[in-house]
Design an enzyme around this catalytic site. Structure first.
Site, mmCIF file in Angstrom:
data_model
loop_
_atom_site.group_PDB
_atom_site.id
_atom_site.type_symbol
_atom_site.label_atom_id
_atom_site.label_comp_id
_atom_site.label_asym_id
_atom_site.label_seq_id
_atom_site.Cartn_x
_atom_site.Cartn_y
_atom_site.Cartn_z
ATOM 1 N N LYS A 1 -46.899 -21.846 -10.231
ATOM 2 C CA LYS A 1 -46.629 -21.278 -11.501
ATOM 3 C C LYS A 1 -46.661 -19.696 -11.510
ATOM 4 C CE LYS A 1 -46.577 -25.632 -14.023
ATOM 5 N NZ LYS A 1 -47.295 -26.612 -14.806
ATOM 6 N N LYS B 1 -30.818 -28.821 -5.560
ATOM 7 C CA LYS B 1 -31.376 -29.644 -6.593
ATOM 8 C C LYS B 1 -31.063 -29.197 -7.843
ATOM 9 C CE LYS B 1 -36.220 -30.678 -8.428
ATOM 10 N NZ LYS B 1 -36.983 -30.341 -9.276
ATOM 11 N N LYS C 1 -33.130 -26.632 -14.318
ATOM 12 C CA LYS C 1 -32.753 -25.672 -15.306
ATOM 13 C C LYS C 1 -32.924 -24.354 -14.790
ATOM 14 C CE LYS C 1 -36.259 -26.503 -17.938
ATOM 15 N NZ LYS C 1 -36.742 -27.738 -17.393
HETATM 16 P P1 ADP Z 1 -36.300 -28.496 -13.934
HETATM 17 O O1 ADP Z 1 -36.561 -28.507 -12.455
HETATM 18 O O2 ADP Z 1 -34.963 -28.596 -14.518
HETATM 19 O O3 ADP Z 1 -37.385 -27.407 -14.773
HETATM 20 P P2 ADP Z 1 -38.553 -30.302 -14.780
HETATM 21 O O4 ADP Z 1 -39.338 -29.804 -13.712
HETATM 22 O O5 ADP Z 1 -38.958 -30.025 -16.124
HETATM 23 O O6 ADP Z 1 -37.028 -30.080 -14.555
HETATM 24 O O7 ADP Z 1 -38.441 -31.876 -14.568
HETATM 25 C C1 ADP Z 1 -39.102 -32.808 -15.158
HETATM 26 C C2 ADP Z 1 -39.076 -34.328 -14.318
HETATM 27 O O8 ADP Z 1 -37.677 -34.701 -13.926
HETATM 28 C C3 ADP Z 1 -39.990 -34.315 -13.210
HETATM 29 O O9 ADP Z 1 -40.516 -35.306 -13.252
HETATM 30 C C4 ADP Z 1 -39.118 -33.863 -12.150
HETATM 31 O O10 ADP Z 1 -39.448 -34.951 -11.049
HETATM 32 C C5 ADP Z 1 -37.647 -34.856 -12.702
HETATM 33 N N1 ADP Z 1 -36.486 -34.131 -12.025
HETATM 34 C C6 ADP Z 1 -36.106 -32.655 -12.317
HETATM 35 N N2 ADP Z 1 -35.129 -32.563 -11.561
HETATM 36 C C7 ADP Z 1 -34.675 -33.415 -10.802
HETATM 37 C C8 ADP Z 1 -33.800 -33.708 -9.948
HETATM 38 N N3 ADP Z 1 -32.804 -32.867 -9.523
HETATM 39 N N4 ADP Z 1 -33.807 -34.999 -9.226
HETATM 40 C C9 ADP Z 1 -34.650 -35.999 -9.301
HETATM 41 N N5 ADP Z 1 -35.693 -35.545 -10.181
HETATM 42 C C10 ADP Z 1 -35.692 -34.450 -11.010
#
Ligand code: ADP
Ligand code: TRP
Length: 324
Positions: A115, A194, A197
């Site tokens: 982070k 992947k 956001k």
């Molecule tokens: P982002 O990458 O959009 O910031 P987060 O880190 O907030 O997403 O993700 C929240 C949850 O959603 C996590 O537990 C993560 O494992 C799941 N997640 C996020 N993006 C994916 C993805 N592309 N495929 C599978 N699971 C995901």
């Protein structure tokens, strides 16, 4: 031997949900509702303060995530739903746990380093994030915590802290088992990386028709001719589409790709599937938004139930430590 399942899941209120969040986190989490003896789902709004420091934004985000969960089928009568900050015991236990947390244990946490590398301010709160997370779990005598791979180390720290506390003060806290979702596939975004956001490649779960259409129509494809056979294994459109389908539907769609389904048609099919899938959820979300007081009442009743359980653990902790 019957093992009583007590499940807990913390949800970060970090922005509009996308299909990656839905298939990678929300859907697998919701599978425990009604199956476990008890399950606790909370919005980790105290954790969110480590990254969101705009009160208007936080207020909106934590409300949105609750609406999203309810719209996606979360039944608050079958599980306890609350805001973390409504239960003061979380911060109280976090402090007590911090006094048995070795510095070295937290210094080894990779998520802090990641982070900070991403530009998040290295506050003390960000550093002790795993201690608050341990308190979130240990307050509810949880034995199962379903998490994605990224949270595995936090769960190990939770177990270490519970054991450290018990060794110091006698058996008080239940040591939880992580249930790491190693099998959930990574959902690709519109650019094939992947979905995230931070990459601006998402298909939102609750966007307007126009936003969803634009996102789906922008999915990357290779340069195969319009009627050439397509490879479902490498095609991003198919990799997203298959998430919504049964095995039989998946095989039938794969066959169409191999027979030369044009990419434009493939995208239209995905858009239709997506609209059929999300329509009831979107309607439900709009209805919930209009239901004055519903959200507040649901969360207040969840907080009341959570407080009862957490209060009992805190009483044991206070007695064990000499604070009572
Ligand atoms: P982002 O990458 O959009 O910031 P987060 O880190 O907030 O997403 O993700 C929240 C949850 O959603 C996590 O537990 C993560 O494992 C799941 N997640 C996020 N993006 C994916 C993805 N592309 N495929 C599978 N699971 C995901
Ligand atoms: N750290 C988790 C995440 O980023 C959210 C969370 C906070 C959590 N407390 C928790 C998850 C307790 C499981 C259990 O997704």
């Amino acid at each position: 031997m019957v093992i009583v399942m007590r499940v807990l899941s913390g949800i970060q209120p970090s922005g509009a949900l996308h299909l990656g969040n839905y298939f990678g986190s929300m859907k697998p989490n919701l599978e425990y509702v009604g199956k476990a003896e008890s399950s606790f789902y909370f919005v980790a709004d105290l954790h969110a303060l480590t990254t969101i420091q705009d009160p208007k934004e936080l207020r909106q985000l934590r409300k949105d995530i609750v609406l999203d969960y309810l719209a996606c089928g979360f039944d608050p009568d079958k599980a306890t739903l609350y805001y973390q900050s409504d239960i003061p015991y979380h911060t109280e236990l976090a402090w007590i746990l911090s006094t048995v947390s070795p510095m070295g244990l937290l210094e080894r946490a990779v998520s802090f380093k990641e982070k900070v590398e991403k530009g998040i301010s290295p506050s003390v709160g960000l550093f002790t994030y795993p201690v608050l997370m341990a308190a979130d779990i240990l307050l509810y005598d949880i034995n199962l915590v379903p998490v994605g791979r990224d949270q595995k180390q936090h769960l190990e720290i939770t177990r270490d802290l519970a054991i450290k506390f018990n060794n110091t003060y006698g058996e008080t806290l239940v040591v939880p088992e992580p249930l790491v979702r190693d099998d959930t596939a990574i959902v690709p975004g519109t650019d094939g990386q992947k979905m995230s956001k931070s990459y601006g490649n998402t298909i939102p779960l609750f966007g307007s028709d126009a936003v969803i259409k634009k996102a789906i129509m922008s999915i990357v494809t290779d340069s195969k001719g319009i009627n050439d056979p397509k490879d479902p294994a490498t095609c991003v459109i198919f990799q997203i589409h298959k998430l919504f389908l049964t095995d039989t539907e998946r095989k039938a769609l794969a066959a169409e790709y191999k027979e030369g389904l044009p990419y434009g048609e493939a995208k239209k099919k995905l858009l239709q599937t997506y609209m059929d899938f999300s329509a009831p959820m979107r309607t439900k979300r709009q209805e919930l938004e209009k239901k004055a007081g519903y959200l507040e009442e649901t969360l207040a009743s969840g907080a009341k139930k959570a407080c009862l359980v957490a209060g009992k653990t805190m009483e044991k902790v206070r007695k064990a430590t000499g604070l009572q």
